[in-house]
Design a protein around this motif. Structure first.
Motif, PDB file in Angstrom:
ATOM      1  N   LEU A   1      11.259  -9.339  34.291  1.00 21.79           N
ATOM      2  CA  LEU A   1      10.593  -8.049  34.378  1.00 21.79           C
ATOM      3  C   LEU A   1      10.520  -7.569  35.826  1.00 21.79           C
ATOM      4  CD1 LEU A   1       9.187  -5.932  32.635  1.00 21.79           C
ATOM      5  CD2 LEU A   1       7.060  -7.201  32.943  1.00 21.79           C
ATOM      6  N   ILE A   2      10.201  -8.466  36.727  1.00 21.24           N
ATOM      7  CA  ILE A   2      10.154  -8.113  38.155  1.00 21.24           C
ATOM      8  C   ILE A   2      11.527  -7.663  38.632  1.00 21.24           C
ATOM      9  CG2 ILE A   2       9.878  -9.081  40.478  1.00 21.24           C
ATOM     10  CD1 ILE A   2       7.605 -10.841  39.243  1.00 21.24           C
TER      11      ILE A   2
ATOM     12  N   GLU B   1      19.173   4.170  33.998  1.00 22.38           N
ATOM     13  CA  GLU B   1      17.715   4.251  33.920  1.00 22.38           C
ATOM     14  C   GLU B   1      17.242   4.076  32.481  1.00 22.38           C
ATOM     15  OE1 GLU B   1      16.916   8.017  35.760  1.00 22.38           O
ATOM     16  OE2 GLU B   1      16.626   7.096  37.729  1.00 22.38           O
TER      17      GLU B   1
ATOM     18  N   ASN C   1      14.948   1.018  31.254  1.00 24.98           N
ATOM     19  CA  ASN C   1      13.651   1.319  30.647  1.00 24.98           C
ATOM     20  C   ASN C   1      13.527   0.679  29.273  1.00 24.98           C
ATOM     21  OD1 ASN C   1      12.588   2.809  32.780  1.00 24.98           O
ATOM     22  ND2 ASN C   1      13.460   4.712  32.036  1.00 24.98           N
TER      23      ASN C   1
ATOM     24  N   LYS D   1      15.340  -0.914  38.845  1.00 28.97           N
ATOM     25  CA  LYS D   1      14.995   0.466  38.490  1.00 28.97           C
ATOM     26  C   LYS D   1      14.634   1.271  39.742  1.00 28.97           C
ATOM     27  CE  LYS D   1      11.744   3.180  35.794  1.00 28.97           C
ATOM     28  NZ  LYS D   1      10.593   3.181  34.922  1.00 28.97           N
ATOM     29  N   ASN D   2      13.850   0.668  40.612  1.00 22.29           N
ATOM     30  CA  ASN D   2      13.476   1.349  41.856  1.00 22.29           C
ATOM     31  C   ASN D   2      14.697   1.642  42.719  1.00 22.29           C
ATOM     32  OD1 ASN D   2      10.753   1.474  41.282  1.00 22.29           O
ATOM     33  ND2 ASN D   2      10.280  -0.442  42.308  1.00 22.29           N
TER      34      ASN D   2
ATOM     35  N   ILE E   1      13.016  -3.048  29.815  1.00 18.93           N
ATOM     36  CA  ILE E   1      11.645  -3.299  30.264  1.00 18.93           C
ATOM     37  C   ILE E   1      10.696  -3.252  29.071  1.00 18.93           C
ATOM     38  CG2 ILE E   1       9.705  -2.298  31.566  1.00 18.93           C
ATOM     39  CD1 ILE E   1      11.769  -1.577  33.766  1.00 18.93           C
ATOM     40  N   ASP E   2      10.845  -2.248  28.227  1.00 13.97           N
ATOM     41  CA  ASP E   2      10.001  -2.147  27.025  1.00 13.97           C
ATOM     42  C   ASP E   2      10.179  -3.364  26.119  1.00 13.97           C
ATOM     43  OD1 ASP E   2       9.002   0.292  27.865  1.00 13.97           O
ATOM     44  OD2 ASP E   2      10.330   1.478  26.574  1.00 13.97           O
TER      45      ASP E   2
ATOM     46  N   LYS F   1      12.348  -4.177  37.288  1.00 16.38           N
ATOM     47  CA  LYS F   1      11.600  -3.123  37.984  1.00 16.38           C
ATOM     48  C   LYS F   1      12.167  -2.870  39.382  1.00 16.38           C
ATOM     49  CE  LYS F   1       7.331  -3.483  35.385  1.00 16.38           C
ATOM     50  NZ  LYS F   1       5.890  -3.781  35.413  1.00 16.38           N
ATOM     51  N   LYS F   2      12.599  -3.925  40.068  1.00 17.99           N
ATOM     52  CA  LYS F   2      13.228  -3.744  41.381  1.00 17.99           C
ATOM     53  C   LYS F   2      14.537  -2.974  41.238  1.00 17.99           C
ATOM     54  CE  LYS F   2      11.376  -7.797  43.742  1.00 17.99           C
ATOM     55  NZ  LYS F   2      11.710  -9.113  44.342  1.00 17.99           N
TER      56      LYS F   2
END
Length: 69
Positions: free
Chosen positions: A54-55, A10, A14, A61-62, A17-18, A58-59
């Motif tokens: 990015l997409i 995670e 993160n 990460k979920n 992503i940043d 995020k997937k």
């Protein structure tokens, strides 16, 4: 999944992503300040790749949050 590994993943995601969001912001600034029409298409292509990445992040990460790996 081991809780420690989950926290590491995670954190890594993160941070990535940043970094991608920062890269997108930098490209926006470049667009506003540049008159280099030849470079626009390359920058647009890169923005598109950043958006796809990015997409995907995020997937992922979920999925990690739901422990669906």
């Amino acid at each position: 999944m081991n809780e420690t590994v989950k926290i590491w993943l995670e954190s890594l995601i993160n941070k990535e992503i940043d970094d991608v969001l920062d890269d997108i912001e930098n490209r926006k600034i470049w667009f506003f300040g540049s008159n280099n029409k030849e470079g626009f298409q390359g920058q647009l292509d890169n923005l598109s790749l950043c958006d796809e990445y990015l997409i995907a992040l995020k997937k992922l990460k979920n999925r990690i949050e739901m422990e669906d790996l």
